[in-house]
Write a protein that holds these residues in place. Sequence first.
Motif, PDB file in Angstrom:
ATOM      1  N   ASP A 119     -69.578 -14.725 -39.554  1.00  0.00           N
ATOM      2  CA  ASP A 119     -68.857 -14.713 -40.817  1.00  0.00           C
ATOM      3  C   ASP A 119     -67.792 -15.806 -40.816  1.00  0.00           C
ATOM      4  O   ASP A 119     -66.972 -15.881 -39.895  1.00  0.00           O
ATOM      5  CB  ASP A 119     -68.200 -13.346 -41.029  1.00  0.00           C
ATOM      6  N   TYR A 122     -64.124 -14.790 -40.573  1.00  0.00           N
ATOM      7  CA  TYR A 122     -63.783 -14.345 -39.218  1.00  0.00           C
ATOM      8  C   TYR A 122     -63.586 -15.547 -38.293  1.00  0.00           C
ATOM      9  O   TYR A 122     -62.629 -15.591 -37.505  1.00  0.00           O
ATOM     10  CB  TYR A 122     -64.887 -13.442 -38.683  1.00  0.00           C
ATOM     11  N   SER A 125     -60.303 -17.283 -39.086  1.00  0.00           N
ATOM     12  CA  SER A 125     -59.120 -16.494 -38.722  1.00  0.00           C
ATOM     13  C   SER A 125     -58.720 -16.712 -37.268  1.00  0.00           C
ATOM     14  O   SER A 125     -57.559 -16.511 -36.909  1.00  0.00           O
ATOM     15  CB  SER A 125     -59.399 -15.008 -38.940  1.00  0.00           C
ATOM     16  N   GLU A 127     -59.209 -14.855 -34.925  1.00  0.00           N
ATOM     17  CA  GLU A 127     -58.766 -13.586 -34.350  1.00  0.00           C
ATOM     18  C   GLU A 127     -59.591 -13.191 -33.123  1.00  0.00           C
ATOM     19  O   GLU A 127     -59.103 -12.470 -32.257  1.00  0.00           O
ATOM     20  CB  GLU A 127     -58.848 -12.475 -35.405  1.00  0.00           C
ATOM     21  N   PHE A 251     -64.118 -11.383 -29.447  1.00  0.00           N
ATOM     22  CA  PHE A 251     -65.443 -11.248 -30.037  1.00  0.00           C
ATOM     23  C   PHE A 251     -66.417 -10.581 -29.062  1.00  0.00           C
ATOM     24  O   PHE A 251     -66.504 -10.975 -27.896  1.00  0.00           O
ATOM     25  CB  PHE A 251     -65.955 -12.628 -30.422  1.00  0.00           C
TER      26      PHE A 251
END
Length: 256
Positions: A119, A122, A125, A127, A251
Motif C-alpha cells: 500500500d 503505508y 508513512s 511506519e 513490517f
Amino acid sequence: MKLEGMTALSLGAKTVLNSATELEAALRFIGETRYHSLHPFHKLLHGGKLNKGQVQAWALNRYYYQSTIPIKDAVVISRFRDRNIRVEWRHRIEDHDGNIGSEGGIERWLKLTEGLGLDTAYVESTEGILPATRFAVEAYVHFVRDKSPLEAIASSLTELFAPNLHEERISGMLAHYDFVNPDIMSYFSRRLTQAPRDASFALDYVKAHAKTPEQREAVCNALIFKTNVLWVQLDALYHAYVEGHIPPGAFVPKAN
C-alpha cells in the motif's frame, strides 16, 4: 592498489595518498571491497532466493533511503557558496523528486512497491521500516551536514559502483521472480545513465580539491562511511527477514 590497515571506520594510518591518481585508486579499491553489492542479502535478492514478502521488506525499507536522498542533497547544496556547484548539484534533487510534469526516482520507486503489492500510503508513512534503516539513513543526512563540504561530496561516490549493481538487479530479478516486470523496475534502468554522470562530477571534484594527504584520507573515510550506511541496512534486512528476527512494530510479510 591494496590498502593495508583499513578498518571498519577509516583508511588506517599505514596508507598515505600522495596524488589524485592514488586517491582515485584507493576509492575504487574501497568500492571493490566494501560496496553493498557484495552483501549476502543482495546475493539472495538477485539470485531469486527470496520470497515475495522478503522482497517487499527490502523495497519498503529502501524507500526510506530513496526518499531521503533529495533531502541529503539539499543539505549538500546548502554547504556551498559557489553557485556553479549548487547549479550542478541541484539536478540530483530533480532526479529523485521529479519536477512539474516529470516523474522522478521516488515515484518510480513507489511503482516498484505498488507493483510488489504494498500500500503506497503505508510505504510513504515509513511506519513499518526497520529501526536500523532509519538510524542509518538519518546518520547520512547528519554526515553531510556536519562534515566538511569536501567530505559531503565524497560520500556520494558509491555512485561509481552503482551501475553494475543496477544491471545485476534488473536481470536477476526479472529472471527469477514472476511478480516482477520491467515496468516496476524503471527506477534502476533510469539510474544507469544518471549515476555515472553524478559520479563523474563528484570524482573530478574530490580529485581537484583534496590537495593534501590528510584531505585525501578524509575523502576515503567519507566513502567508507557511506559504504557502511548501505551495508548496515542490508545487515538489518538479513537479520529481520532472512533469520526471522523482526523487531516490534516493523513490517511483517504475509505468509507466502
